[in-house]
Design a protein around this motif. Structure first.
Motif, PDB file in Angstrom:
ATOM      1  N   GLY A  10     109.090  23.452  30.848  1.00 27.72           N
ATOM      2  CA  GLY A  10     108.844  23.660  32.265  1.00 27.72           C
ATOM      3  C   GLY A  10     108.455  25.094  32.514  1.00 27.72           C
ATOM      4  O   GLY A  10     108.872  25.991  31.785  1.00 27.72           O
ATOM      5  N   ASN A  12     106.494  27.797  35.863  1.00 26.60           N
ATOM      6  CA  ASN A  12     105.741  27.924  37.101  1.00 26.60           C
ATOM      7  C   ASN A  12     104.266  28.033  36.765  1.00 26.60           C
ATOM      8  O   ASN A  12     103.888  28.640  35.766  1.00 26.60           O
ATOM      9  CB  ASN A  12     106.190  29.163  37.878  1.00 26.60           C
ATOM     10  CG  ASN A  12     107.536  28.962  38.528  1.00 26.60           C
ATOM     11  OD1 ASN A  12     107.802  27.897  39.069  1.00 26.60           O
ATOM     12  ND2 ASN A  12     108.382  29.972  38.468  1.00 26.60           N
ATOM     13  N   SER A  13     103.447  27.413  37.598  1.00 26.92           N
ATOM     14  CA  SER A  13     102.000  27.473  37.409  1.00 26.92           C
ATOM     15  C   SER A  13     101.362  27.728  38.769  1.00 26.92           C
ATOM     16  O   SER A  13     102.053  27.794  39.790  1.00 26.92           O
ATOM     17  CB  SER A  13     101.486  26.155  36.820  1.00 26.92           C
ATOM     18  OG  SER A  13     101.509  25.138  37.804  1.00 26.92           O
ATOM     19  N   GLU A  15      99.937  25.685  40.379  1.00 25.33           N
ATOM     20  CA  GLU A  15     100.152  24.464  41.159  1.00 25.33           C
ATOM     21  C   GLU A  15     101.641  24.236  41.433  1.00 25.33           C
ATOM     22  O   GLU A  15     102.041  23.137  41.808  1.00 25.33           O
ATOM     23  CB  GLU A  15      99.579  23.269  40.404  1.00 25.33           C
ATOM     24  CG  GLU A  15      98.086  23.359  40.172  1.00 25.33           C
ATOM     25  CD  GLU A  15      97.566  22.282  39.227  1.00 25.33           C
ATOM     26  OE1 GLU A  15      98.353  21.419  38.797  1.00 25.33           O
ATOM     27  OE2 GLU A  15      96.378  22.320  38.934  1.00 25.33           O
ATOM     28  N   PHE A  17     105.878  24.492  40.144  1.00 28.73           N
ATOM     29  CA  PHE A  17     106.640  24.260  38.924  1.00 28.73           C
ATOM     30  C   PHE A  17     106.153  22.997  38.231  1.00 28.73           C
ATOM     31  O   PHE A  17     105.941  21.970  38.866  1.00 28.73           O
ATOM     32  CB  PHE A  17     108.136  24.126  39.228  1.00 28.73           C
ATOM     33  CG  PHE A  17     108.975  24.023  37.986  1.00 28.73           C
ATOM     34  CD1 PHE A  17     109.268  25.148  37.246  1.00 28.73           C
ATOM     35  CD2 PHE A  17     109.441  22.799  37.546  1.00 28.73           C
ATOM     36  CE1 PHE A  17     110.036  25.068  36.088  1.00 28.73           C
ATOM     37  CE2 PHE A  17     110.210  22.701  36.401  1.00 28.73           C
ATOM     38  CZ  PHE A  17     110.500  23.837  35.671  1.00 28.73           C
ATOM     39  N   ARG A  18     105.959  23.082  36.930  1.00 22.38           N
ATOM     40  CA  ARG A  18     105.513  21.938  36.123  1.00 22.38           C
ATOM     41  C   ARG A  18     106.602  21.589  35.135  1.00 22.38           C
ATOM     42  O   ARG A  18     107.055  22.434  34.388  1.00 22.38           O
ATOM     43  CB  ARG A  18     104.227  22.283  35.355  1.00 22.38           C
ATOM     44  CG  ARG A  18     103.013  22.620  36.182  1.00 22.38           C
ATOM     45  CD  ARG A  18     102.280  21.410  36.599  1.00 22.38           C
ATOM     46  NE  ARG A  18     102.163  20.516  35.466  1.00 22.38           N
ATOM     47  CZ  ARG A  18     101.119  19.782  35.181  1.00 22.38           C
ATOM     48  NH1 ARG A  18     100.096  19.809  35.937  1.00 22.38           N
ATOM     49  NH2 ARG A  18     101.124  18.998  34.139  1.00 22.38           N
ATOM     50  N   ASN A  19     107.020  20.332  35.127  1.00 18.49           N
ATOM     51  CA  ASN A  19     107.995  19.832  34.179  1.00 18.49           C
ATOM     52  C   ASN A  19     107.267  18.924  33.194  1.00 18.49           C
ATOM     53  O   ASN A  19     106.738  17.883  33.586  1.00 18.49           O
ATOM     54  CB  ASN A  19     109.095  19.052  34.901  1.00 18.49           C
ATOM     55  CG  ASN A  19     110.137  18.504  33.955  1.00 18.49           C
ATOM     56  OD1 ASN A  19     110.041  18.637  32.744  1.00 18.49           O
ATOM     57  ND2 ASN A  19     111.143  17.872  34.510  1.00 18.49           N
ATOM     58  N   LEU A  20     107.250  19.313  31.933  1.00 21.32           N
ATOM     59  CA  LEU A  20     106.529  18.553  30.918  1.00 21.32           C
ATOM     60  C   LEU A  20     107.445  17.643  30.106  1.00 21.32           C
ATOM     61  O   LEU A  20     106.997  17.020  29.152  1.00 21.32           O
ATOM     62  CB  LEU A  20     105.775  19.508  29.986  1.00 21.32           C
ATOM     63  CG  LEU A  20     104.781  20.436  30.680  1.00 21.32           C
ATOM     64  CD1 LEU A  20     104.166  21.398  29.682  1.00 21.32           C
ATOM     65  CD2 LEU A  20     103.701  19.638  31.384  1.00 21.32           C
ATOM     66  N   GLU A  23     106.299  14.221  29.190  1.00 21.56           N
ATOM     67  CA  GLU A  23     105.241  14.194  28.183  1.00 21.56           C
ATOM     68  C   GLU A  23     105.794  14.403  26.772  1.00 21.56           C
ATOM     69  O   GLU A  23     105.145  14.060  25.794  1.00 21.56           O
ATOM     70  CB  GLU A  23     104.185  15.251  28.505  1.00 21.56           C
ATOM     71  CG  GLU A  23     103.457  14.954  29.811  1.00 21.56           C
ATOM     72  CD  GLU A  23     102.491  16.035  30.196  1.00 21.56           C
ATOM     73  OE1 GLU A  23     101.913  16.677  29.294  1.00 21.56           O
ATOM     74  OE2 GLU A  23     102.308  16.246  31.400  1.00 21.56           O
ATOM     75  N   SER A  68     112.866  27.436  30.654  1.00 24.15           N
ATOM     76  CA  SER A  68     111.911  28.500  30.983  1.00 24.15           C
ATOM     77  C   SER A  68     112.562  29.595  31.824  1.00 24.15           C
ATOM     78  O   SER A  68     112.122  30.730  31.803  1.00 24.15           O
ATOM     79  CB  SER A  68     110.704  27.923  31.722  1.00 24.15           C
ATOM     80  OG  SER A  68     111.109  27.296  32.924  1.00 24.15           O
TER      81      SER A  68
END
Length: 100
Positions: A10, A12-13, A15, A17-20, A23, A68
């Protein structure tokens, strides 16, 4: 010697916060997925590290999923060969068992 892989799942981007995590672990194809919940200092991180260490000692590939926000802390451990994973389910991680 076991293959050890380290990921940050995970961040910040642009767009937000991104949680991968979804995936990294296909929940529908995982035999065992343990979600650990508990207050600070109860041993969630220690337990996940021990799972990974034991797998490494047995020569089994391990994927460590690091936090992260605190790179010394684990968000989870995946053992691909056994299709199992363990993750920290306390806030802000938010892993919740299906149907909850």
């Amino acid at each position: 010697m076991a293959q050890v892989t380290n990921f940050f799942v995970g961040a910040n981007s642009g767009e937000g916060f991104r949680n991968l995590f979804p995936e990294m672990v296909n929940i529908e194809d995982t035999y065992d997925f343990m979600i650990l919940k508990g207050g600070p200092g109860v041993g969630k991180n220690t337990f996940m590290r021990e799972i990974g260490r034991c797998a490494e000692e047995a020569g089994i590939a391990v994927e460590y999923l690091w936090c992260s926000g605190d790179p010394d802390s684990l968000d989870g451990v995946v053992i691909p060969e056994f299709r199992c994973a363990v993750a920290d389910g306390t806030s802000p991680h938010g892993s919740v068992p299906k149907g909850q």
